[in-house]
Design a protein around this motif. Sequence first.
Motif, short mmCIF file in Angstrom:
data_model
loop_
_atom_site.label_atom_id
_atom_site.label_comp_id
_atom_site.label_asym_id
_atom_site.label_seq_id
_atom_site.Cartn_x
_atom_site.Cartn_y
_atom_site.Cartn_z
N MET A 1 47.24 43.44 28.19
CA MET A 1 47.14 42.01 28.49
C MET A 1 45.67 41.60 28.55
O MET A 1 44.82 42.42 28.87
N ARG A 2 45.38 40.36 28.23
CA ARG A 2 44.02 39.85 28.30
C ARG A 2 43.74 39.32 29.71
O ARG A 2 44.63 39.25 30.56
N LEU A 3 42.51 38.94 29.95
CA LEU A 3 42.08 38.52 31.29
C LEU A 3 42.91 37.35 31.81
O LEU A 3 43.30 37.33 32.98
N ALA A 4 43.19 36.38 30.95
CA ALA A 4 43.95 35.21 31.39
C ALA A 4 45.36 35.61 31.85
O ALA A 4 45.86 35.10 32.86
N LEU A 26 37.29 46.98 40.44
CA LEU A 26 38.31 47.02 39.40
C LEU A 26 37.70 47.73 38.19
O LEU A 26 36.60 47.39 37.77
N PRO A 27 38.39 48.74 37.64
CA PRO A 27 37.82 49.44 36.48
C PRO A 27 37.77 48.51 35.27
O PRO A 27 38.60 47.60 35.14
N PRO A 28 36.82 48.73 34.38
CA PRO A 28 36.74 47.86 33.20
C PRO A 28 37.95 48.03 32.30
O PRO A 28 38.59 49.09 32.27
N GLY A 29 38.28 46.96 31.60
CA GLY A 29 39.37 47.04 30.64
C GLY A 29 38.93 47.75 29.37
O GLY A 29 37.75 48.07 29.18
N GLU A 30 39.89 48.00 28.50
CA GLU A 30 39.58 48.63 27.22
C GLU A 30 39.01 47.57 26.28
O GLU A 30 39.67 46.57 25.99
N ARG A 31 37.79 47.82 25.82
CA ARG A 31 37.09 46.82 25.01
C ARG A 31 37.78 46.64 23.66
O ARG A 31 38.03 47.60 22.95
N VAL A 32 38.12 45.38 23.34
CA VAL A 32 38.75 45.04 22.06
C VAL A 32 37.71 44.48 21.09
O VAL A 32 37.62 44.90 19.93
N THR A 33 36.93 43.55 21.58
CA THR A 33 35.80 43.03 20.81
C THR A 33 34.61 42.99 21.76
O THR A 33 34.70 43.41 22.92
N THR A 35 33.50 40.52 23.23
CA THR A 35 33.69 39.51 24.27
C THR A 35 35.04 39.59 24.98
O THR A 35 35.26 38.87 25.95
N THR A 36 35.94 40.45 24.53
CA THR A 36 37.27 40.53 25.15
C THR A 36 37.64 41.97 25.45
O THR A 36 37.16 42.91 24.81
N ALA A 37 38.52 42.13 26.44
CA ALA A 37 39.00 43.45 26.82
C ALA A 37 40.50 43.36 27.08
O ALA A 37 41.04 42.29 27.36
N GLU A 38 41.14 44.51 27.01
CA GLU A 38 42.58 44.61 27.26
C GLU A 38 42.79 45.29 28.60
O GLU A 38 42.14 46.28 28.94
N TYR A 39 43.73 44.73 29.40
CA TYR A 39 44.01 45.27 30.73
C TYR A 39 45.46 45.74 30.79
O TYR A 39 46.32 45.27 30.04
N SER A 40 45.72 46.67 31.71
CA SER A 40 47.03 47.30 31.79
C SER A 40 47.69 47.01 33.14
O SER A 40 47.11 46.36 34.02
N ASP A 41 48.91 47.55 33.30
CA ASP A 41 49.60 47.42 34.58
C ASP A 41 48.84 48.13 35.70
O ASP A 41 48.97 47.76 36.87
N ALA A 42 48.05 49.15 35.34
CA ALA A 42 47.23 49.82 36.36
C ALA A 42 46.21 48.85 36.94
O ALA A 42 45.91 48.90 38.14
N HIS A 43 45.66 47.97 36.12
CA HIS A 43 44.73 46.96 36.63
C HIS A 43 45.46 45.98 37.55
O HIS A 43 44.90 45.53 38.56
#
Length: 215
Positions: A1-4, A26-33, A35-43
């Motif tokens: 999921m994205r930040l929004a 909060l651990p960083p998300g997985e970098r997609v680009t 400027t954007t990152a992907e977040y998981s249910d763990a986040h």
Amino acid sequence: MRLAELSGRSGVPTATIKYYLRERLLPPGERVTTTTAEYSDAHLRRLRLVRALVQVGKMPVATAREVLAAVEDESLDHHMRLGAAVWALPHGPAPAEETPEAAAARRTADELLHRLGWRYGAEQGAASPAYGMLVNALAALARLGYPHTVEDVLPYGRIAGELAVADLDLVEEYETPAEQVEAAVALTVLLEPVLLSLRRLAETEESHRRFRGDA
């Protein structure tokens, strides 16, 4: 999921999530680009824990970061990891070493743990923050002339033992060790107000039964 989406599912504003990321809560998300990152249910789970610590527990960010570091310490076995995470929570000042009340309170605490059969708690002794809380509380009772002997507090210890079983039954409902550690910390913070309120409500009921009757 994205930040929004993470913000929408958690109910935490994006600006607050970015602050938690900067403060390493909060651990960083997985970098997609770039400027954007992907977040998981763990986040999502971690956000709930952070909110429990910071918003409900009113914990300073630096202290919350220490608690989360213990949560993430995979070098420990499951029992030690649970203990380290809960130990990192605020517990108040250490007992004063020089007062007669503190020395007497330590003897009472040691005998209480022995009577309860809590061998592991007794072995931890002064190293345990919870042990220090107990000594401080017993010393205050003695100093102010209220009941403070082993026999006085033994019923509370037995009730606490039953509460511990209920606590860990809840924790074991979570599937993974990481979820269980997070739940143990969050429930320690979130259930303590529940226990306090239920105790006061129960005392109201018992007082009415004893002193008011059907009046």
